[in-house]
Design a protein around this motif. Sequence first.
Motif, PDB file in Angstrom:
ATOM      1  N   ASP A  36       0.807  -1.225   0.000  1.00 35.06           N
ATOM      2  CA  ASP A  36       0.000   0.000   0.000  1.00 35.06           C
ATOM      3  C   ASP A  36       0.839   1.274   0.000  1.00 35.06           C
ATOM      4  OD1 ASP A  36      -2.308  -1.578   0.122  1.00 35.06           O
ATOM      5  OD2 ASP A  36      -2.215  -1.681   2.313  1.00 35.06           O
ATOM      6  N   ILE A  37       2.147   1.131   0.081  1.00 32.91           N
ATOM      7  CA  ILE A  37       3.022   2.306   0.133  1.00 32.91           C
ATOM      8  C   ILE A  37       3.303   2.791  -1.279  1.00 32.91           C
ATOM      9  CG2 ILE A  37       5.274   3.181   0.859  1.00 32.91           C
ATOM     10  CD1 ILE A  37       5.286   1.028   3.010  1.00 32.91           C
ATOM     11  N   ASN A  38       3.239   4.105  -1.464  1.00 32.48           N
ATOM     12  CA  ASN A  38       3.519   4.701  -2.770  1.00 32.48           C
ATOM     13  C   ASN A  38       4.136   6.079  -2.566  1.00 32.48           C
ATOM     14  OD1 ASN A  38       1.291   6.592  -2.371  1.00 32.48           O
ATOM     15  ND2 ASN A  38      -0.054   4.848  -2.837  1.00 32.48           N
ATOM     16  N   SER A  39       4.328   6.795  -3.665  1.00 31.71           N
ATOM     17  CA  SER A  39       5.014   8.087  -3.594  1.00 31.71           C
ATOM     18  C   SER A  39       4.241   9.139  -2.812  1.00 31.71           C
ATOM     19  CB  SER A  39       5.298   8.602  -5.012  1.00 31.71           C
ATOM     20  OG  SER A  39       4.087   8.734  -5.745  1.00 31.71           O
ATOM     21  N   SER A  40       2.938   8.974  -2.672  1.00 27.65           N
ATOM     22  CA  SER A  40       2.130   9.977  -1.974  1.00 27.65           C
ATOM     23  C   SER A  40       2.105   9.780  -0.465  1.00 27.65           C
ATOM     24  CB  SER A  40       0.695   9.973  -2.517  1.00 27.65           C
ATOM     25  OG  SER A  40       0.051   8.747  -2.217  1.00 27.65           O
ATOM     26  N   ASN A  41       2.436   8.578   0.015  1.00 20.54           N
ATOM     27  CA  ASN A  41       2.335   8.350   1.470  1.00 20.54           C
ATOM     28  C   ASN A  41       3.618   7.838   2.110  1.00 20.54           C
ATOM     29  OD1 ASN A  41       2.465   5.582   0.839  1.00 20.54           O
ATOM     30  ND2 ASN A  41       0.242   5.348   0.867  1.00 20.54           N
ATOM     31  N   VAL A  42       4.669   7.612   1.314  1.00 20.77           N
ATOM     32  CA  VAL A  42       5.862   6.992   1.869  1.00 20.77           C
ATOM     33  C   VAL A  42       6.539   7.859   2.924  1.00 20.77           C
ATOM     34  CG1 VAL A  42       7.381   7.864   0.021  1.00 20.77           C
ATOM     35  CG2 VAL A  42       8.012   5.799   1.300  1.00 20.77           C
ATOM     36  N   VAL A  43       6.568   9.173   2.746  1.00 22.81           N
ATOM     37  CA  VAL A  43       7.223  10.046   3.727  1.00 22.81           C
ATOM     38  C   VAL A  43       6.488  10.003   5.059  1.00 22.81           C
ATOM     39  CG1 VAL A  43       7.839  12.431   4.282  1.00 22.81           C
ATOM     40  CG2 VAL A  43       8.249  11.539   1.979  1.00 22.81           C
ATOM     41  N   TYR A  45       4.637   7.576   6.117  1.00 25.36           N
ATOM     42  CA  TYR A  45       4.823   6.222   6.635  1.00 25.36           C
ATOM     43  C   TYR A  45       6.169   6.098   7.359  1.00 25.36           C
ATOM     44  CZ  TYR A  45       5.826   1.200   6.514  1.00 25.36           C
ATOM     45  OH  TYR A  45       6.180  -0.078   6.856  1.00 25.36           O
ATOM     46  N   LEU A  46       7.237   6.594   6.750  1.00 22.21           N
ATOM     47  CA  LEU A  46       8.562   6.488   7.350  1.00 22.21           C
ATOM     48  C   LEU A  46       8.708   7.401   8.563  1.00 22.21           C
ATOM     49  CD1 LEU A  46      10.821   6.324   4.161  1.00 22.21           C
ATOM     50  CD2 LEU A  46       9.934   4.440   5.534  1.00 22.21           C
ATOM     51  N   ALA A  47       8.195   8.616   8.453  1.00 25.29           N
ATOM     52  CA  ALA A  47       8.335   9.583   9.544  1.00 25.29           C
ATOM     53  C   ALA A  47       7.619   9.106  10.805  1.00 25.29           C
ATOM     54  CB  ALA A  47       7.796  10.941   9.116  1.00 25.29           C
ATOM     55  N   ALA A  48       6.505   8.388  10.648  1.00 25.25           N
ATOM     56  CA  ALA A  48       5.741   7.914  11.803  1.00 25.25           C
ATOM     57  C   ALA A  48       6.523   6.885  12.620  1.00 25.25           C
ATOM     58  CB  ALA A  48       4.416   7.307  11.342  1.00 25.25           C
ATOM     59  N   GLN A  49       7.529   6.269  12.011  1.00 25.55           N
ATOM     60  CA  GLN A  49       8.311   5.241  12.703  1.00 25.55           C
ATOM     61  C   GLN A  49       9.543   5.805  13.416  1.00 25.55           C
ATOM     62  OE1 GLN A  49       8.965   1.696  10.203  1.00 25.55           O
ATOM     63  NE2 GLN A  49       7.398   2.497   8.839  1.00 25.55           N
ATOM     64  N   VAL A  50       9.845   7.064  13.184  1.00 29.90           N
ATOM     65  CA  VAL A  50      10.993   7.696  13.837  1.00 29.90           C
ATOM     66  C   VAL A  50      10.514   8.335  15.131  1.00 29.90           C
ATOM     67  CG1 VAL A  50      12.859   9.365  13.614  1.00 29.90           C
ATOM     68  CG2 VAL A  50      12.056   8.118  11.594  1.00 29.90           C
ATOM     69  N   LYS A  51      10.948   7.792  16.248  1.00 27.99           N
ATOM     70  CA  LYS A  51      10.493   8.264  17.549  1.00 27.99           C
ATOM     71  C   LYS A  51      11.495   9.242  18.165  1.00 27.99           C
ATOM     72  CE  LYS A  51       7.164   5.310  17.033  1.00 27.99           C
ATOM     73  NZ  LYS A  51       5.839   5.783  16.564  1.00 27.99           N
ATOM     74  N   PRO A  52      10.987  10.279  18.860  1.00 35.46           N
ATOM     75  CA  PRO A  52      11.887  11.175  19.591  1.00 35.46           C
ATOM     76  C   PRO A  52      12.320  10.535  20.906  1.00 35.46           C
ATOM     77  CG  PRO A  52       9.606  11.871  19.886  1.00 35.46           C
ATOM     78  CD  PRO A  52       9.566  10.713  18.938  1.00 35.46           C
ATOM     79  N   TYR A  53      13.513  10.851  21.367  1.00 36.52           N
ATOM     80  CA  TYR A  53      14.029  10.312  22.614  1.00 36.52           C
ATOM     81  C   TYR A  53      14.524  11.452  23.501  1.00 36.52           C
ATOM     82  CZ  TYR A  53      14.046   6.007  19.874  1.00 36.52           C
ATOM     83  OH  TYR A  53      13.683   4.942  19.079  1.00 36.52           O
ATOM     84  N   ASN A  54      14.584  11.173  24.804  1.00 34.22           N
ATOM     85  CA  ASN A  54      15.071  12.192  25.741  1.00 34.22           C
ATOM     86  C   ASN A  54      16.496  12.608  25.395  1.00 34.22           C
ATOM     87  OD1 ASN A  54      12.668  12.182  27.192  1.00 34.22           O
ATOM     88  ND2 ASN A  54      13.364  10.555  28.573  1.00 34.22           N
ATOM     89  N   GLU A 254      10.732  16.595   7.705  1.00 38.14           N
ATOM     90  CA  GLU A 254      11.181  17.449   6.613  1.00 38.14           C
ATOM     91  C   GLU A 254      12.504  16.951   6.015  1.00 38.14           C
ATOM     92  OE1 GLU A 254      11.844  19.813  10.532  1.00 38.14           O
ATOM     93  OE2 GLU A 254      10.320  18.508   9.629  1.00 38.14           O
ATOM     94  N   ASP A 255      13.338  16.328   6.843  1.00 38.98           N
ATOM     95  CA  ASP A 255      14.585  15.754   6.326  1.00 38.98           C
ATOM     96  C   ASP A 255      14.293  14.535   5.445  1.00 38.98           C
ATOM     97  OD1 ASP A 255      16.143  17.620   7.730  1.00 38.98           O
ATOM     98  OD2 ASP A 255      16.036  16.412   9.543  1.00 38.98           O
ATOM     99  N   ILE A 256      13.363  13.705   5.908  1.00 38.18           N
ATOM    100  CA  ILE A 256      12.975  12.531   5.113  1.00 38.18           C
ATOM    101  C   ILE A 256      12.355  12.979   3.790  1.00 38.18           C
ATOM    102  CG2 ILE A 256      11.523  10.463   5.061  1.00 38.18           C
ATOM    103  CD1 ILE A 256      11.743  10.379   8.114  1.00 38.18           C
ATOM    104  N   GLN A 257      11.556  14.048   3.837  1.00 39.25           N
ATOM    105  CA  GLN A 257      10.943  14.576   2.627  1.00 39.25           C
ATOM    106  C   GLN A 257      12.005  15.039   1.632  1.00 39.25           C
ATOM    107  OE1 GLN A 257       7.306  14.993   1.868  1.00 39.25           O
ATOM    108  NE2 GLN A 257       8.412  15.027  -0.074  1.00 39.25           N
ATOM    109  N   GLU A 258      13.015  15.731   2.128  1.00 43.59           N
ATOM    110  CA  GLU A 258      14.087  16.216   1.254  1.00 43.59           C
ATOM    111  C   GLU A 258      14.849  15.056   0.621  1.00 43.59           C
ATOM    112  OE1 GLU A 258      18.127  19.016   1.436  1.00 43.59           O
ATOM    113  OE2 GLU A 258      16.823  18.834   3.193  1.00 43.59           O
ATOM    114  N   ILE A 259      15.122  14.023   1.423  1.00 37.72           N
ATOM    115  CA  ILE A 259      15.812  12.840   0.908  1.00 37.72           C
ATOM    116  C   ILE A 259      14.964  12.154  -0.156  1.00 37.72           C
ATOM    117  CG2 ILE A 259      16.637  10.530   1.527  1.00 37.72           C
ATOM    118  CD1 ILE A 259      17.393  11.760   4.276  1.00 37.72           C
ATOM    119  N   PHE A 260      13.656  12.056   0.112  1.00 36.48           N
ATOM    120  CA  PHE A 260      12.779  11.407  -0.865  1.00 36.48           C
ATOM    121  C   PHE A 260      12.684  12.215  -2.150  1.00 36.48           C
ATOM    122  CE2 PHE A 260       8.497  10.896  -2.738  1.00 36.48           C
ATOM    123  CZ  PHE A 260       8.661   9.603  -3.199  1.00 36.48           C
ATOM    124  N   ASP A 261      12.625  13.520  -2.036  1.00 40.66           N
ATOM    125  CA  ASP A 261      12.570  14.365  -3.241  1.00 40.66           C
ATOM    126  C   ASP A 261      13.797  14.144  -4.119  1.00 40.66           C
ATOM    127  OD1 ASP A 261      10.145  15.398  -2.436  1.00 40.66           O
ATOM    128  OD2 ASP A 261      10.989  17.229  -1.573  1.00 40.66           O
TER     129      ASP A 261
END
Length: 345
Positions: A36-43, A45-54, A254-261
Amino acid sequence: MKYKLVFLVALLSLFSCAQQPKNLKTTTALPTAIEDINSSNVVDYLAAQVKPYNKQPIYAIRPLQNNCIFVILVNGRPIYREFSLEKLATPLTINDRILKSGPQTITYRLYPIGDLMVKEYGTEESISTLRKNTSMKIEVTEYKDSKISTTLSDEVIIAKHTSPIDKNTDEFIGVGLPYYENTFTFEATVPYENEGWLEGQDLSKYDHEELEEIIKKKNLDIGKLYMDKNLDSLIKLEFVKSNTYNIASYRAKEDIQEIFDNYKNKVLKDKDIQPLEGYQMEFYSEHKIVTLRYSITTPPDPRLKGKPALYYLYDEGDLIMVDFLSLYFYLPKGKPLTVENLQIL
């Protein structure tokens, strides 16, 4: 009053309709399957898996070589190659090779400089073995929290290593050899845990010729997808694998978006895939990782020294440029050796 009431109801209805796309956008579910992943939702999808840490520590290395060319591997995976006389000016971050907390290994492979001195300084001698003054020094540094700063003043040196010398002669221990390799370890503490290639099979147990044919076929299939500009297929096959790097580097959306672009632009440009020939099969990380590359010491063309086997040319107006596709593969445990089962790192 009747007309005012009708107008008000119409206005409220219009306002409600105008807001609906925004509400739908915020409640749209992310894809749960690769299909189900494509060019419109991949960023997203990937960004949701990157968690912030203390705390978000960053680890880096600073290599300094003398009289050699070299390859550096972290936890069995190549991370840096230098085939010129140049020195690395800035620290090289290595988080994407650190899968989890604990001991980490750094391996360096040293090779003679060949005819680099001839090209640089016009000397008549080509050097085919490592010299007595060959050396490699590596510092491992840590930045305690990337959210605060990663400037040089904030780095802490946590490990130092210098290639050994012979105590009797004070010369490099590998003098006279055509190749030298050494490994040392350091401790790292990271807040994430990536599976990566740890669960891969030992590929050396398979028939060498069969394995090479399958790896070659995988490369050719990927090359055809690039040639056909098949972005969505490449996203599913290749780009989603980059999330190991995103997680380890704490990348913002935004970094993932730039890499994907940039990735998208690369895939969609006109290109000329070059023939897959003259390469050698290389193994890493206790034979769990395999790739096709050109030889460091005897490439078919000096310009291909140590480069990935799959590459293409593209026109940049006044220049014909080259782009190498660095493809590393592993085979998950329990899977038979097939083109489809090989996974990209």
